[in-house]
Design a protein around this motif. Structure first.
Motif, mmCIF file in Angstrom:
data_model
loop_
_atom_site.group_PDB
_atom_site.id
_atom_site.type_symbol
_atom_site.label_atom_id
_atom_site.label_comp_id
_atom_site.label_asym_id
_atom_site.label_seq_id
_atom_site.Cartn_x
_atom_site.Cartn_y
_atom_site.Cartn_z
ATOM 1 N N PRO A 173 -15.962 1.083 -9.828
ATOM 2 C CA PRO A 173 -14.817 0.556 -10.594
ATOM 3 C C PRO A 173 -13.622 1.498 -10.623
ATOM 4 O O PRO A 173 -12.480 1.042 -10.722
ATOM 5 C CB PRO A 173 -15.400 0.341 -11.997
ATOM 6 C CG PRO A 173 -16.618 1.188 -12.075
ATOM 7 C CD PRO A 173 -17.163 1.243 -10.683
ATOM 8 N N ILE A 174 -13.847 2.803 -10.495
ATOM 9 C CA ILE A 174 -12.716 3.746 -10.495
ATOM 10 C C ILE A 174 -11.845 3.537 -9.262
ATOM 11 O O ILE A 174 -10.610 3.500 -9.349
ATOM 12 C CB ILE A 174 -13.226 5.197 -10.576
ATOM 13 C CG1 ILE A 174 -13.725 5.503 -11.991
ATOM 14 C CG2 ILE A 174 -12.132 6.188 -10.188
ATOM 15 C CD1 ILE A 174 -14.375 6.862 -12.127
ATOM 16 N N ARG A 175 -12.462 3.376 -8.090
ATOM 17 C CA ARG A 175 -11.639 3.158 -6.896
ATOM 18 C C ARG A 175 -10.979 1.790 -6.935
ATOM 19 O O ARG A 175 -9.909 1.596 -6.359
ATOM 20 C CB ARG A 175 -12.476 3.325 -5.634
ATOM 21 C CG ARG A 175 -13.501 2.256 -5.347
ATOM 22 C CD ARG A 175 -14.338 2.632 -4.144
ATOM 23 N NE ARG A 175 -15.410 1.696 -3.876
ATOM 24 C CZ ARG A 175 -16.597 2.051 -3.399
ATOM 25 N NH1 ARG A 175 -16.851 3.323 -3.176
ATOM 26 N NH2 ARG A 175 -17.525 1.147 -3.158
ATOM 27 N N GLY A 176 -11.605 0.822 -7.637
ATOM 28 C CA GLY A 176 -10.933 -0.452 -7.839
ATOM 29 C C GLY A 176 -9.695 -0.293 -8.689
ATOM 30 O O GLY A 176 -8.635 -0.847 -8.389
ATOM 31 N N ARG A 177 -9.808 0.474 -9.766
ATOM 32 C CA ARG A 177 -8.655 0.695 -10.634
ATOM 33 C C ARG A 177 -7.528 1.412 -9.907
ATOM 34 O O ARG A 177 -6.347 1.213 -10.207
ATOM 35 C CB ARG A 177 -9.100 1.524 -11.852
ATOM 36 C CG ARG A 177 -8.033 1.658 -12.928
ATOM 37 C CD ARG A 177 -8.480 2.583 -14.035
ATOM 38 N NE ARG A 177 -8.600 3.945 -13.584
ATOM 39 C CZ ARG A 177 -9.680 4.692 -13.744
ATOM 40 N NH1 ARG A 177 -10.758 4.197 -14.307
ATOM 41 N NH2 ARG A 177 -9.717 5.936 -13.319
ATOM 42 N N ARG A 178 -7.872 2.236 -8.940
ATOM 43 C CA ARG A 178 -6.837 2.983 -8.233
ATOM 44 C C ARG A 178 -6.152 2.159 -7.148
ATOM 45 O O ARG A 178 -5.114 2.579 -6.635
ATOM 46 C CB ARG A 178 -7.456 4.239 -7.607
ATOM 47 C CG ARG A 178 -7.813 5.287 -8.644
ATOM 48 C CD ARG A 178 -8.436 6.498 -8.002
ATOM 49 N NE ARG A 178 -8.582 7.587 -8.964
ATOM 50 C CZ ARG A 178 -9.139 8.760 -8.700
ATOM 51 N NH1 ARG A 178 -9.620 8.983 -7.488
ATOM 52 N NH2 ARG A 178 -9.233 9.702 -9.627
ATOM 53 N N THR A 179 -6.726 1.023 -6.782
ATOM 54 C CA THR A 179 -6.090 0.187 -5.763
ATOM 55 C C THR A 179 -5.484 -1.070 -6.379
ATOM 56 O O THR A 179 -4.292 -1.333 -6.209
ATOM 57 C CB THR A 179 -7.088 -0.198 -4.675
ATOM 58 O OG1 THR A 179 -8.245 -0.788 -5.277
ATOM 59 C CG2 THR A 179 -7.513 1.006 -3.873
ATOM 60 N N TRP A 180 -6.294 -1.863 -7.130
ATOM 61 C CA TRP A 180 -5.682 -3.040 -7.743
ATOM 62 C C TRP A 180 -5.294 -2.789 -9.196
ATOM 63 O O TRP A 180 -4.846 -3.692 -9.898
ATOM 64 C CB TRP A 180 -6.547 -4.278 -7.616
ATOM 65 C CG TRP A 180 -8.034 -4.118 -7.622
ATOM 66 C CD1 TRP A 180 -8.842 -4.048 -6.547
ATOM 67 C CD2 TRP A 180 -8.898 -4.066 -8.757
ATOM 68 N NE1 TRP A 180 -10.161 -3.944 -6.928
ATOM 69 C CE2 TRP A 180 -10.217 -3.959 -8.287
ATOM 70 C CE3 TRP A 180 -8.693 -4.097 -10.145
ATOM 71 C CZ2 TRP A 180 -11.327 -3.871 -9.124
ATOM 72 C CZ3 TRP A 180 -9.791 -4.012 -10.987
ATOM 73 C CH2 TRP A 180 -11.085 -3.905 -10.478
#
Length: 550
Positions: A477-484
């Motif tokens: 979820p952290i890399r999701g937050r950093r992209t979308w």
């Protein structure tokens, strides 16, 4: 030449020399305002190297500490925004060394090995490709038992077949157009249409494309608009709104098995939990409309439940922190199972209020505090690092043992190391060899304050050493937050948590998540009746039984 354009001369001074220089400045005849300025420059020049060594401070944070936050409406680049974000324990562990166990970190202080390892060719074997389309290439003009084509007098026989691999690229979505022939009567206008194949179905988008979009969004972290633009380049229009509708269909199917996953996870032997932060735009807007609101934070809570060689991942997005989500999860736990072993960091918000757990704290957290300071305090830090590394080496040798056997081995091999480490840290504080308010003193006090929870593996069968497994899981979820960047609504955040949970549970179980999400959609009506038969580790057996019954 203007100031700041040339590198200043570096002069080494002891602390006594610096104190004498400050006293000399204070006793000089220069104006008071100039004295304050010069003394501040001296102190800043001494503080900056220490801050960089001890805290590994980022340039953006150093700029903020020296010059202040600045105007709030100043436009910042994406990189600056990422660097200025406050990080909790889970996101600090998103760095390269975050979840590296101490056994690897100690390599810096250990002797180099002279052993020469054999060099491989670096190519993957064909057995590494498990999801393949198989083709059989047969010999048509010879059979086993026929004479050798070289006329040597022998006969040919079956030999081990060879395998070659050819990987072909394809678009995310393969669009099939069907041109339907029609005939119309010139007299009565009766229309005759070609028959449609049964496999076409009634849906424009099949189960596979929906499942792929869910994986691209919630595991690979590709935003809807980026996916839409990329697909338009390939001649396949796929608007962002359409992607969300397709993913919502997958989420509604996954919701059928999510409560069953929660029940099994709640009754696990060990539960790891931790928090990261998340952004939900609807909640941000509500917080601005209600400035008196007490709870304004938003969290992504990650759980990894472990029992009987099975691991289940759960993710929750919303205003509840890890302790409150743990409280809700444990309400589904059977009372006869007794208290669960809970592994988390030392934050009080990670602990449930109403349920008693066997609390364990992350030894890797304590290790990293000394690892960050080893360049500045090498003697004390390397001694602590070596001790903890020995404990991890002992734990590595217990991987195949039962919890009771593992506990016995740690008590025999790790207990003396832990006792010696405790005596060493206590002596450092009591003899004043470590300043209590220094960075090293804070690291030592953290270890001593949480010593009982950090060493539960010496008393509780099955107690883990660290929380690295859930910190690695939270990177998704952290890399999701950093992209979308954010979720739009609480409903979307909830659905994202469910799909991320199902996908990562498949990864932990060694199950192909694409095949699983397709099966959830295809057999949605049957899953509602018996969700326990459609969990990632048993759904293939259920499919096989259905095929036999058919």
């Amino acid at each position: 030449m203007s100031h700041g354009n040339e590198l200043p001369k570096i002069i080494d001074k002891t602390q006594a020399d610096i104190d004498a220089a400050i006293v000399a400045i204070q006793g000089s005849d220069i104006p008071a305002s100039t004295k304050d300025f010069v003394i501040s420059c001296v102190k800043l020049a001494v503080w900056v190297p220490k801050a960089l060594l001890e805290q590994k401070i980022k340039l953006a944070n150093l700029r903020k500490l020296i010059f202040g936050i600045g105007r709030r409406n100043k436009k910042k680049s994406k990189n600056d925004a990422d660097q200025n974000e406050p990080k909790n324990s889970a996101e600090e562990n998103d760095n390269a060394q975050s979840t590296t166990e101490p056994k690897a970190e100690i390599a810096e202080v250990s002797q180099p090995s002279n052993q020469v390892t054999s060099q491989g060719h670096g190519r993957l074997p064909h057995s590494a490709y498990t999801n393949t389309i198989d083709h059989q290439l047969s010999i048509t003009d010879l059979q086993s038992g026929d004479p050798c084509p070289l006329m040597c007098g022998g006969k040919v026989y079956c030999f081990e077949p060879g395998v070659i691999v050819r990987i072909k690229g394809q678009n995310l979505a393969a669009v099939h157009k069907y041109q339907i022939d029609k005939l119309r009567c010139g007299s009565c206008s009766y229309l005759v249409t070609a028959d449609l194949p049964a496999h076409l179905g009634d849906e424009k988008y099949d189960y596979a494309i929906k499942a792929i979009l869910a994986l691209q969004k919630y595991y690979v972290a590709i935003p809807f608009h980026r996916q839409a633009y990329f697909q338009s380049l390939l001649g396949v229009p796929l608007p962002a709104s359409t992607q969300w509708q397709l993913i919502e269909d997958v989420g509604s199917a996954a919701l059928n098995v999510f409560p069953a996953l929660e029940r099994i996870a709640a009754n696990g032997n060990v539960i790891h939990n931790d928090d990261s932060h998340v952004k939900i735009t609807d909640l941000i807007r509500h917080n601005r409309l209600r400035p008196d609101k007490v709870r304004t934070g938003m969290f992504t809570t990650g759980f990894i439940s472990r029992s009987n060689q099975r691991e289940i991942a759960l993710f929750y997005n919303g205003t509840k922190h890890a302790g409150e989500n743990m409280e809700s999860l444990l309400k589904k736990r059977d009372e006869t199972n007794g208290p669960v072993i809970q592994m988390c960091d030392a934050l009080s918000r990670n602990i449930p209020v109403s349920f008693k757990t066997i609390l364990c704290n992350c030894l890797s957290h304590g290790f990293r505090k000394f690892d960050e300071l080893k360049d500045f305090y090498p003697e004390q830090c390397i001694h602590v690092i070596k001790c903890i590394a020995k404990v991890y080496k002992n734990d590595e040798q217990t991987r195949q043992l039962t919890p009771s056997e593992r506990l016995t081995q740690h008590q025999q091999q790790s207990q003396p190391i832990i006792d010696e480490l405790y005596a060493y840290l206590t002596d450092q504080m009591e003899s004043r060899q470590v300043e209590p308010n220094s960075s090293l003193g804070k690291a030592v006090r953290y270890m001593l304050k949480h010593w009982h929870e950090l060493t539960q593996f010496l008393r509780v069968p099955g107690a883990p050493l660290d929380n690295n497994i859930v910190e690695r899981a939270l990177k998704i979820p952290i890399r999701g937050r950093r992209t979308w960047l954010f979720y739009k609504t609480e409903y979307g955040a909830m659905l994202g948590g469910v799909l991320t949970s199902v996908i990562y549970t498949c990864a932990l179980s060694g199950v192909n998540p694409l095949d699983y999400l397709i099966a959830l959609q295809e057999y949605k009506d049957q899953i509602v009746k018996e969700p326990e038969r459609w969990l990632p580790w048993c759904y293939q057996e259920t499919l096989a039984n259905l095929s036999l019954a058919a």
